[in-house]
Motif scaffolding. Sequence first.
Motif, PDB file in Angstrom:
ATOM      1  N   MET A  41     -15.825 -11.883 -22.070  1.00  0.00           N
ATOM      2  CA  MET A  41     -16.088 -10.551 -22.620  1.00  0.00           C
ATOM      3  C   MET A  41     -15.028  -9.525 -22.216  1.00  0.00           C
ATOM      4  O   MET A  41     -15.056  -8.399 -22.674  1.00  0.00           O
ATOM      5  N   MET A  42     -14.095  -9.922 -21.374  1.00  0.00           N
ATOM      6  CA  MET A  42     -13.031  -9.008 -20.960  1.00  0.00           C
ATOM      7  C   MET A  42     -12.005  -8.889 -22.089  1.00  0.00           C
ATOM      8  O   MET A  42     -11.826  -9.827 -22.875  1.00  0.00           O
ATOM      9  N   PRO A  43     -11.293  -7.760 -22.176  1.00  0.00           N
ATOM     10  CA  PRO A  43     -10.266  -7.597 -23.217  1.00  0.00           C
ATOM     11  C   PRO A  43      -9.208  -8.704 -23.136  1.00  0.00           C
ATOM     12  O   PRO A  43      -8.878  -9.183 -22.047  1.00  0.00           O
ATOM     13  N   ALA A  44      -8.663  -9.082 -24.269  1.00  0.00           N
ATOM     14  CA  ALA A  44      -7.657 -10.152 -24.326  1.00  0.00           C
ATOM     15  C   ALA A  44      -6.446  -9.841 -23.457  1.00  0.00           C
ATOM     16  O   ALA A  44      -5.829 -10.745 -22.896  1.00  0.00           O
ATOM     17  N   GLN A  45      -6.104  -8.553 -23.317  1.00  0.00           N
ATOM     18  CA  GLN A  45      -4.947  -8.164 -22.505  1.00  0.00           C
ATOM     19  C   GLN A  45      -5.154  -8.480 -21.022  1.00  0.00           C
ATOM     20  O   GLN A  45      -4.210  -8.491 -20.248  1.00  0.00           O
ATOM     21  N   CYS A  46      -6.383  -8.749 -20.626  1.00  0.00           N
ATOM     22  CA  CYS A  46      -6.697  -9.063 -19.217  1.00  0.00           C
ATOM     23  C   CYS A  46      -6.498 -10.540 -18.893  1.00  0.00           C
ATOM     24  O   CYS A  46      -6.500 -10.918 -17.726  1.00  0.00           O
ATOM     25  N   LYS A  47      -6.354 -11.377 -19.905  1.00  0.00           N
ATOM     26  CA  LYS A  47      -6.377 -12.833 -19.694  1.00  0.00           C
ATOM     27  C   LYS A  47      -5.334 -13.322 -18.692  1.00  0.00           C
ATOM     28  O   LYS A  47      -5.639 -14.126 -17.818  1.00  0.00           O
ATOM     29  N   SER A  48      -4.094 -12.842 -18.773  1.00  0.00           N
ATOM     30  CA  SER A  48      -3.061 -13.334 -17.853  1.00  0.00           C
ATOM     31  C   SER A  48      -3.352 -12.896 -16.425  1.00  0.00           C
ATOM     32  O   SER A  48      -3.228 -13.692 -15.488  1.00  0.00           O
ATOM     33  N   ALA A  49      -3.758 -11.651 -16.243  1.00  0.00           N
ATOM     34  CA  ALA A  49      -4.080 -11.170 -14.891  1.00  0.00           C
ATOM     35  C   ALA A  49      -5.274 -11.931 -14.325  1.00  0.00           C
ATOM     36  O   ALA A  49      -5.267 -12.339 -13.157  1.00  0.00           O
ATOM     37  N   LEU A  50      -6.283 -12.161 -15.143  1.00  0.00           N
ATOM     38  CA  LEU A  50      -7.458 -12.907 -14.691  1.00  0.00           C
ATOM     39  C   LEU A  50      -7.099 -14.349 -14.335  1.00  0.00           C
ATOM     40  O   LEU A  50      -7.597 -14.890 -13.339  1.00  0.00           O
ATOM     41  N   ALA A  51      -6.212 -14.955 -15.116  1.00  0.00           N
ATOM     42  CA  ALA A  51      -5.799 -16.335 -14.831  1.00  0.00           C
ATOM     43  C   ALA A  51      -5.067 -16.414 -13.490  1.00  0.00           C
ATOM     44  O   ALA A  51      -5.302 -17.340 -12.694  1.00  0.00           O
ATOM     45  N   VAL A  52      -4.199 -15.453 -13.224  1.00  0.00           N
ATOM     46  CA  VAL A  52      -3.476 -15.420 -11.946  1.00  0.00           C
ATOM     47  C   VAL A  52      -4.462 -15.242 -10.794  1.00  0.00           C
ATOM     48  O   VAL A  52      -4.409 -15.965  -9.786  1.00  0.00           O
TER      49      VAL A  52
END
Length: 133
Positions: A41-52
Amino acid sequence: MTLTRCAHQTLMQTLGNGPNGQDAVWHRAMDAIASGSDTAMMPAQCKSALAVLRALHARTAESRRRLETTSPRLLATALLMANRADPQINESATALMDGIRLLPLGRLHNGPTDIYPALVREWLDADPQPVMT
């Protein structure tokens, strides 16, 4: 530390710079990372930061196995209390800490208040450039 800070800044930048609703979303994201919950449910722009942040958090298992904690505060207290002048204690502490990295998990309490989101916003105010894509 730099990678974690960059990921935290990117996440906060994506969530917005206001202290109210963004803090609630911030805490949900940090809880999801810590628990391994879904962050769909987080914005798509958060995906890389969340993955790290998820990849870094996955390494906490080794800290817990060796040190029986992932708390920098508990670890620092134990190291300060240890008699590092004793060669055997120093050698044991050094062996336990070898390769261990404790990273900020997006929380820093001052009493009952988590001040970490405000700290990240201050970093962004000082350096507002996009940090991770």
